[in-house]
Design a protein around this motif. Sequence first.
Motif, mmCIF file in Angstrom:
data_model
loop_
_atom_site.group_PDB
_atom_site.id
_atom_site.type_symbol
_atom_site.label_atom_id
_atom_site.label_comp_id
_atom_site.label_asym_id
_atom_site.label_seq_id
_atom_site.Cartn_x
_atom_site.Cartn_y
_atom_site.Cartn_z
ATOM 1 N N GLN A 1 0.840 -1.194 0.000
ATOM 2 C CA GLN A 1 0.000 0.000 0.000
ATOM 3 C C GLN A 1 0.880 1.250 0.000
ATOM 4 N N ALA A 2 0.472 2.245 -0.786
ATOM 5 C CA ALA A 2 1.231 3.503 -0.838
ATOM 6 C C ALA A 2 1.311 4.163 0.524
ATOM 7 N N ARG A 3 0.267 4.016 1.326
ATOM 8 C CA ARG A 3 0.249 4.649 2.644
ATOM 9 C C ARG A 3 1.221 3.976 3.611
ATOM 10 N N ASP A 4 1.717 2.773 3.238
ATOM 11 C CA ASP A 4 2.662 2.049 4.087
ATOM 12 C C ASP A 4 4.105 2.232 3.645
ATOM 13 N N VAL A 5 4.353 3.191 2.762
ATOM 14 C CA VAL A 5 5.708 3.470 2.295
ATOM 15 C C VAL A 5 6.076 4.899 2.671
ATOM 16 N N SER A 6 7.149 5.045 3.441
ATOM 17 C CA SER A 6 7.676 6.373 3.756
ATOM 18 C C SER A 6 9.019 6.554 3.062
ATOM 19 N N LEU A 7 9.446 7.799 2.916
ATOM 20 C CA LEU A 7 10.655 8.108 2.167
ATOM 21 C C LEU A 7 11.662 8.847 3.026
ATOM 22 N N THR A 8 12.933 8.524 2.825
ATOM 23 C CA THR A 8 14.018 9.241 3.479
ATOM 24 C C THR A 8 15.116 9.495 2.445
ATOM 25 N N LEU A 9 15.976 10.451 2.754
ATOM 26 C CA LEU A 9 17.097 10.748 1.857
ATOM 27 C C LEU A 9 18.345 9.962 2.231
ATOM 28 N N GLN A 10 18.378 9.446 3.457
ATOM 29 C CA GLN A 10 19.505 8.646 3.925
ATOM 30 C C GLN A 10 18.978 7.297 4.412
ATOM 31 N N HIS A 11 19.804 6.262 4.260
ATOM 32 C CA HIS A 11 19.425 4.942 4.760
ATOM 33 C C HIS A 11 19.430 4.976 6.283
ATOM 34 N N GLN A 12 18.282 4.721 6.887
ATOM 35 C CA GLN A 12 18.165 4.789 8.343
ATOM 36 C C GLN A 12 18.677 3.499 8.983
ATOM 37 N N GLN A 13 19.381 3.641 10.093
ATOM 38 C CA GLN A 13 19.938 2.489 10.800
ATOM 39 C C GLN A 13 19.109 2.112 12.020
ATOM 40 N N ASP A 14 18.798 3.069 12.848
ATOM 41 C CA ASP A 14 18.065 2.804 14.089
ATOM 42 C C ASP A 14 16.565 2.906 13.825
ATOM 43 N N THR A 15 16.017 1.838 13.277
ATOM 44 C CA THR A 15 14.598 1.823 12.936
ATOM 45 C C THR A 15 14.057 0.408 13.063
ATOM 46 N N SER A 16 12.767 0.306 13.353
ATOM 47 C CA SER A 16 12.130 -1.007 13.449
ATOM 48 C C SER A 16 11.690 -1.527 12.086
ATOM 49 N N ILE A 17 11.777 -0.695 11.065
ATOM 50 C CA ILE A 17 11.345 -1.099 9.724
ATOM 51 C C ILE A 17 12.401 -2.009 9.099
ATOM 52 N N LEU A 18 11.980 -3.206 8.693
ATOM 53 C CA LEU A 18 12.922 -4.198 8.176
ATOM 54 C C LEU A 18 13.279 -3.977 6.717
ATOM 55 N N ASN A 19 12.333 -3.482 5.940
ATOM 56 C CA ASN A 19 12.542 -3.386 4.495
ATOM 57 C C ASN A 19 12.770 -1.941 4.067
ATOM 58 N N ILE A 20 14.014 -1.637 3.722
ATOM 59 C CA ILE A 20 14.396 -0.306 3.248
ATOM 60 C C ILE A 20 15.092 -0.496 1.902
ATOM 61 N N ALA B 1 12.134 0.722 -8.032
ATOM 62 C CA ALA B 1 13.049 0.049 -7.104
ATOM 63 C C ALA B 1 13.359 -1.331 -7.660
ATOM 64 N N SER B 2 14.597 -1.565 -8.017
ATOM 65 C CA SER B 2 15.040 -2.862 -8.551
ATOM 66 C C SER B 2 14.171 -3.319 -9.718
ATOM 67 N N GLY B 3 13.836 -2.392 -10.594
ATOM 68 C CA GLY B 3 13.092 -2.736 -11.791
ATOM 69 C C GLY B 3 11.595 -2.848 -11.617
ATOM 70 N N SER B 4 11.088 -2.586 -10.421
ATOM 71 C CA SER B 4 9.645 -2.658 -10.164
ATOM 72 C C SER B 4 9.121 -1.312 -9.700
ATOM 73 N N ALA B 5 7.844 -1.066 -9.940
ATOM 74 C CA ALA B 5 7.221 0.195 -9.559
ATOM 75 C C ALA B 5 6.659 0.123 -8.148
ATOM 76 N N LEU B 6 6.826 1.206 -7.411
ATOM 77 C CA LEU B 6 6.240 1.365 -6.085
ATOM 78 C C LEU B 6 5.542 2.711 -6.023
ATOM 79 N N LEU B 7 4.645 2.860 -5.056
ATOM 80 C CA LEU B 7 4.008 4.135 -4.773
ATOM 81 C C LEU B 7 4.230 4.492 -3.310
ATOM 82 N N ALA B 8 4.389 5.777 -3.047
ATOM 83 C CA ALA B 8 4.484 6.274 -1.666
ATOM 84 C C ALA B 8 3.543 7.470 -1.541
#
Length: 370
Positions: free
Chosen positions: A293-312, A334-341
Amino acid sequence: MTPPSNSPSSSNPAPLQLRARLQRPGFLLDVDMQLPAQGVTALFGPSGSGKTTCLRALAGLEPSATGHVSVAGEVWQDSATHVFRPVHQRLLGYVFQEASLLAHLSVEGNLKFGFQRTPQALRRYNWDQGLALLGISHLLTRMPHELSGGERQRVAIARALATSPRVLLMDEPLAALDSARKADILPWLERLHQELDIPVIYVSHALDEVARLADHLVLLEDGRVIGHGPTAELMTRLDLSLAHGDSASAMLACTVQGHDPADHLMVTTFGDATLLLPWHEAEPGQVLRVRVQARDVSLTLQHQQDTSILNILGATVTAITPDSPGQMMVALQASGSALLARVTERSARALGLHPGQTVFAQIKGVAILG
């Protein structure tokens, strides 16, 4: 299901063609479709968009419609040459919202009603194949009133297949079922998707069904086609309504690599990206459809380290457009596939989001569709 060796086949089967124009008070159907000869094509759109009318035109149930219909290279209708094959001469199976089984016949009687009326030379599937495909061998002696809603629909589908159709038409077959019965029958519909070698035209207004079952998608609105193509592609096109609102989502084809028993997770990949999913009984190498779901995707400019989110995932912004007030919809690769945020307008402004930008997509939740 494997067709008998004497059934017609082709390495490049002819596409299904439907060109139809039908005028009714306050409504005009005007469509021109060329659909894949195999797999599931979904006709999707709001009530009154013309989905069922398209099925009826294909089946020959709208004799006043003008146009052209051809299936497996056979012309069933052509207004220009005055060809019109009546319904009973069109080799099709039709499954309605209600099973409409013959109440005075057992399950076996309902199935034989179609099977025995199909000439031996035209039978593409034998008796046992339909029973196995839909798991109804144990129901043969029951009467329709003794079946659950999901069982009735499975029998209705098997009855449609018993006629050895060249195309299977399904008009919202789950609409009359509650959520539990839908969950029961969806795996059987997936088997149809995997094993049938004929086109299935599936009408629905439920996006979860479409995402789970359909390879190809036709979007209808006010009697016209507004978009068509691979399901995953149309779900993420920002110029279409599917990619907007709270239900906007993307579909990924993920290959199972293995399981992590310690954390009860499943390791999958798409392209060169790894996606950790909740534990699912799937074999390594199996391809699963995953809805994000697009509502379940957030965006950052840097790869976050201290986070509970497993898939970045590393991603590239391909487009951005306003969604609802104060919200923006961002299309990503992302890796040849489309995503929405789906992000707030304030966040998009703070991050300076623009096409071509490299970002990291943090996926907070996924749904395994199967």
